[in-house]
Design a protein around this motif. Sequence first.
Motif, mmCIF file in Angstrom:
data_model
loop_
_atom_site.group_PDB
_atom_site.id
_atom_site.type_symbol
_atom_site.label_atom_id
_atom_site.label_comp_id
_atom_site.label_asym_id
_atom_site.label_seq_id
_atom_site.Cartn_x
_atom_site.Cartn_y
_atom_site.Cartn_z
ATOM 1 N N TYR A 25 -9.654 6.107 -0.922
ATOM 2 C CA TYR A 25 -9.831 5.057 -1.927
ATOM 3 C C TYR A 25 -10.941 4.122 -1.468
ATOM 4 C CZ TYR A 25 -8.905 1.269 -5.171
ATOM 5 O OH TYR A 25 -9.025 0.317 -6.152
ATOM 6 N N ASP A 26 -11.925 3.922 -2.306
ATOM 7 C CA ASP A 26 -13.062 3.050 -1.991
ATOM 8 C C ASP A 26 -12.800 1.652 -2.553
ATOM 9 O OD1 ASP A 26 -15.754 1.731 -2.433
ATOM 10 O OD2 ASP A 26 -16.376 3.544 -1.353
ATOM 11 N N ASP A 27 -12.734 0.661 -1.645
ATOM 12 C CA ASP A 27 -12.451 -0.710 -2.070
ATOM 13 C C ASP A 27 -13.577 -1.300 -2.922
ATOM 14 O OD1 ASP A 27 -9.911 -1.047 -0.941
ATOM 15 O OD2 ASP A 27 -10.786 -1.373 1.042
ATOM 16 N N GLU A 28 -14.816 -0.913 -2.647
ATOM 17 C CA GLU A 28 -15.927 -1.459 -3.420
ATOM 18 C C GLU A 28 -15.987 -0.843 -4.811
ATOM 19 O OE1 GLU A 28 -19.503 -0.970 -1.240
ATOM 20 O OE2 GLU A 28 -18.901 -2.302 0.417
ATOM 21 N N LEU A 29 -15.824 0.480 -4.887
ATOM 22 C CA LEU A 29 -15.886 1.156 -6.182
ATOM 23 C C LEU A 29 -14.581 1.041 -6.961
ATOM 24 C CD1 LEU A 29 -17.745 4.417 -5.109
ATOM 25 C CD2 LEU A 29 -18.729 2.376 -6.180
ATOM 26 N N LYS A 30 -13.504 0.673 -6.253
ATOM 27 C CA LYS A 30 -12.188 0.531 -6.871
ATOM 28 C C LYS A 30 -11.701 1.845 -7.513
ATOM 29 C CE LYS A 30 -12.153 -3.806 -5.785
ATOM 30 N NZ LYS A 30 -11.327 -4.257 -4.627
#
Length: 210
Positions: free
Chosen positions: A163-168
């Motif tokens: 899971y990418d925190d920036e891309l959500k």
Amino acid sequence: MSWAVTHEDLDALGQRIVADAAGAFGGYKVEFNELTLTAALPRIVEALTLLRDHPDLRFNQLIDIAGVDWPQRERRFDVVYHLLSYPKNRRIRIKLETDEDTAVPSVVGVYPSADWYEREAFDMYGIFFEGHPDLRRILTDYGFHGHPLRKDFPMSGYVEVRYDDELKRVVYEPIKMTEWRNWDFLSPWEGDERGYAPKVLPGDEKAEAK
């Protein structure tokens, strides 16, 4: 009343089914007190319908459909059907062979429970089922590449998911193998050559220095 089935009973049953099927079954064998029939791929629907509807057989429950991968064979896949007869208290196995390009006729019209079983075989092995009402992946993600239960599928897979925190959102990335760890398999309980005093293990000199 005893429900024990002998080798002779299964042998007689196999002979009768092959004789009544008019070529839908190519043969049978009895091993480990289990009856296995070999079906002709184009006639699998006819073969299972016979096993379900024949008044002396009545295999009215499809227990499972499984795939088996034999990469060295030209027709690398076995498709295996397991049936149960409640009235007769019997189990039977039906096998057929196929390859990566030849579709197997769907038996959803004979046994509705085959819907999910065939989807699982498609997902895990890439076996196609002609006439299936909704043949798509069922256990892996929609964008998954390959078929995990094939013998040539890499143990690490092709991508890793996080899971990418920036891309959500969830992203897929190529596998990044971290450096292999060197494991120390020496046991601290091992003695010296005579089995008495403890051996000096790697790292003990650091503890003594302190």
